[in-house]
Design a protein around this motif. Structure first.
Motif, short mmCIF file in Angstrom:
data_model
loop_
_atom_site.label_atom_id
_atom_site.label_comp_id
_atom_site.label_asym_id
_atom_site.label_seq_id
_atom_site.Cartn_x
_atom_site.Cartn_y
_atom_site.Cartn_z
N ASP A 17 0.46 5.19 4.42
CA ASP A 17 0.79 6.34 5.29
C ASP A 17 -0.49 6.70 6.02
N VAL A 18 -0.57 6.34 7.29
CA VAL A 18 -1.78 6.55 8.07
C VAL A 18 -1.58 7.75 8.98
N ILE A 19 -2.37 8.79 8.77
CA ILE A 19 -2.30 10.01 9.57
C ILE A 19 -3.46 10.00 10.55
N LYS A 20 -3.13 9.94 11.82
CA LYS A 20 -4.12 9.87 12.88
C LYS A 20 -4.45 11.27 13.36
N ILE A 21 -5.72 11.66 13.23
CA ILE A 21 -6.17 12.96 13.72
C ILE A 21 -6.52 12.82 15.19
N GLU A 22 -5.86 13.60 16.04
CA GLU A 22 -6.19 13.62 17.47
C GLU A 22 -6.55 15.05 17.86
N LEU A 76 0.82 -1.21 0.00
CA LEU A 76 0.00 0.00 0.00
C LEU A 76 0.86 1.27 0.00
N ASN A 77 2.13 1.15 -0.37
CA ASN A 77 2.97 2.35 -0.49
C ASN A 77 2.29 3.36 -1.42
N GLY A 78 2.25 4.61 -1.00
CA GLY A 78 1.62 5.65 -1.80
C GLY A 78 0.17 5.88 -1.45
N VAL A 79 -0.41 4.99 -0.65
CA VAL A 79 -1.80 5.15 -0.21
C VAL A 79 -1.80 5.97 1.08
N ARG A 80 -2.58 7.02 1.11
CA ARG A 80 -2.67 7.85 2.31
C ARG A 80 -4.04 7.65 2.97
N VAL A 81 -4.00 7.35 4.26
CA VAL A 81 -5.20 7.15 5.05
C VAL A 81 -5.29 8.25 6.10
N VAL A 82 -6.42 8.92 6.17
CA VAL A 82 -6.68 9.88 7.24
C VAL A 82 -7.64 9.20 8.22
N GLU A 83 -7.18 9.04 9.45
CA GLU A 83 -7.95 8.32 10.46
C GLU A 83 -8.49 9.29 11.50
N LEU A 84 -9.80 9.29 11.65
CA LEU A 84 -10.46 10.06 12.70
C LEU A 84 -11.20 9.04 13.57
N ALA A 85 -10.47 8.47 14.51
CA ALA A 85 -11.02 7.36 15.29
C ALA A 85 -10.24 7.21 16.59
N VAL A 127 -8.13 7.35 1.61
CA VAL A 127 -9.08 6.69 2.51
C VAL A 127 -9.36 7.61 3.70
N PHE A 128 -10.62 7.72 4.06
CA PHE A 128 -11.02 8.34 5.32
C PHE A 128 -11.57 7.25 6.22
N LEU A 129 -10.91 7.02 7.33
CA LEU A 129 -11.23 5.92 8.23
C LEU A 129 -11.76 6.51 9.53
N THR A 130 -12.98 6.13 9.93
CA THR A 130 -13.56 6.77 11.11
C THR A 130 -14.47 5.83 11.89
N ASN A 131 -14.58 6.11 13.20
CA ASN A 131 -15.58 5.43 14.02
C ASN A 131 -16.60 6.44 14.57
N TRP A 132 -16.58 7.66 14.04
CA TRP A 132 -17.55 8.65 14.49
C TRP A 132 -18.95 8.24 14.03
N LEU A 133 -19.93 8.51 14.86
CA LEU A 133 -21.31 8.19 14.54
C LEU A 133 -21.90 9.24 13.59
N PRO A 134 -23.05 8.95 12.96
CA PRO A 134 -23.61 9.86 11.95
C PRO A 134 -23.84 11.28 12.45
#
Length: 406
Positions: free
Chosen positions: A32-37, A5-14, A98-105
């Motif tokens: 490349d997973v960027i974790k938003i805190e 997955l080199n070159g794939v960027r994931v933004v994680e809000l979880a 990719v936007f990866l999240t566990n936030w509710l609607p």
């Protein structure tokens, strides 16, 4: 290959472990997973105390739960409730795959992160959501943790608890979370593959409820087929087939036998354990008789296994072609030569020079373990990521002064 997955960027809000563990798996596979805190303490998993085990009680000055679900990522501290913070998040999402999240609607809508809005920002963005109970239905807005949504609601505890047990089974930390996380990571990779083929970026959904139902799918299916509440099971410690059961050794350890093709292995096994008479006993041969006389066979095997320590049984059964295993402790798993040979553990070192290990994602490519990477410190990569987005130092200082970033 470890960088599929080199070159794939994931933004994680979880936060916590379920969805972050999906991000850890994607990082193991090269993303490349960027974790938003947030700017008010970050992921609460950083301060999670499990079984009284605090960070201060260990020489390794990092949270073991945080490492499991977050190794390999970069952390940026952003207040996405602020105007500047929302701008920064928008720039990250515009460049992400990719936007990866566990936030509710509800929270996603209030933050301006609805599917329609995200599609406007980046039409190629794969949106991956992990929730307690799914994205539709009456409980879509209810939060969930694995002990409730996976273990309890999905029927896992009911299916695994012996009928005569005083209390239902419990679970170790993140038991359903980590299973759910690797499933969600697989869904993300399937969506990436589909996008490359068609240009369409699918919406990916999974939940702890779905994962728990998958874990006990045989019980749920049997409930429908036969109108029963679970697959029949005997008393604790017994089994319909005595050759598929657990037996206590003299030193209070356990051996799990798993001879599913019992007639193929029974005679040789009985010879090996020093009881060739059982291998020809008409009560126990063929399998139909063994099942019919399960109580007598189980009593015999309990007596036999109680005569030796586990170490002796490991020698006796070393060449046993039927499947069996000692019930290992987590400490023993750390030193399992098979785990070491396959690179299932990452060996890491904290900033104070203390060595520690954490478990890698359970899928490898080309027989190559993932590179060992630790979890990021809270907001550790904030400035680096902002510079990559094209912000200059004056803009970064302004954002800091405004409280929009750490």
């Amino acid at each position: 290959m470890t960088g599929l997955l080199n070159g794939v960027r994931v933004v994680e809000l979880a936060s916590w472990t379920y969805v972050p563990s999906a991000g850890a798996a994607l990082a193991d596979w090269g993303a490349d997973v960027i974790k938003i805190e947030d700017t008010r303490g970050g992921d609460p998993c950083r301060n999670l105390v499990v079984g009284g085990l605090t960070v201060d009680a260990s020489p390794v000055q990092t949270s073991f739960m945080m490492e499991i679900g977050n190794h390999g990522k970069r952390s940026i501290g952003v207040d996405i409730k602020s105007e500047l913070g929302r701008e920064i998040l928008g720039k990250l999402l515009a460049q992400a795959d990719v936007f990866l999240t566990n936030w509710l609607p509800g929270p996603l809508e209030r933050a301006g992160l609805t599917v329609d809005r995200l599609r406007e920002v980046n039409p190629r963005l794969i949106i991956a959501r992990g929730s307690g109970h799914g994205s539709r239905g009456p409980d879509k807005d209810r939060g969930g943790f694995d002990a409730a949504s996976y273990l309890a609601r999905a029927g896992v505890a009911y299916a695994l608890s012996p009928a005569d047990a005083e209390y239902p089974v419990t679970q170790t930390p993140a038991f359903g979370d980590l299973q759910g996380g690797i499933t969600l990571a697989g869904g993300v990779t399937a969506a990436l593959f589909h996008r490359e083929r068609t240009g369409h970026a699918p919406l990916v959904d999974s939940s702890l409820l779905a994962q728990g139902m998958w874990a006990v799918a045989p019980d749920i299916s049997a409930a429908d087929y036969y109108g029963i509440d679970r697959i029949p099971a005997g008393r604790a410690g017994s089994a319909p087939n005595p050759a598929v059961n657990r037996y206590r050794t003299r030193d209070n350890r356990w051996v799990q036998l798993m001879f599913l093709q019992t007639d193929r292995y029974w005679k040789g096994f009985c010879d090996r354990i020093g009881r060739p008479d059982l291998g020809t006993d008409e009560r126990f041969v063929p399998l139909a008789n063994l099942v019919l006389n399960q109580e007598a066979a189980t009593i015999e095997l309990r007596k036999i296994f109680a005569e030796r320590d586990l170490a002796e049984w490991q020698q006796v059964l070393a060449d046993e072609p039927g499947v069996w295993s000692p019930i290992a402790s987590p400490q023993e798993v750390l030193d399992d030569p098979q785990a070491a040979a396959n690179g299932y553990l990452m060996s890491l070192r904290d900033d104070a020079g203390h060595d520690f290990r954490t478990v890698s994602a359970p899928v490898q490519f080309d027989e190559t373990p993932a590179a060992p990477t630790r979890a990021p410190a809270y907001g550790e990569h904030t400035e680096t990521i902002l510079l990559e987005l094209g912000l200059n130092w004056d803009e970064i200082i302004t954002a800091k002064d405004a409280g929009a970033i750490l």
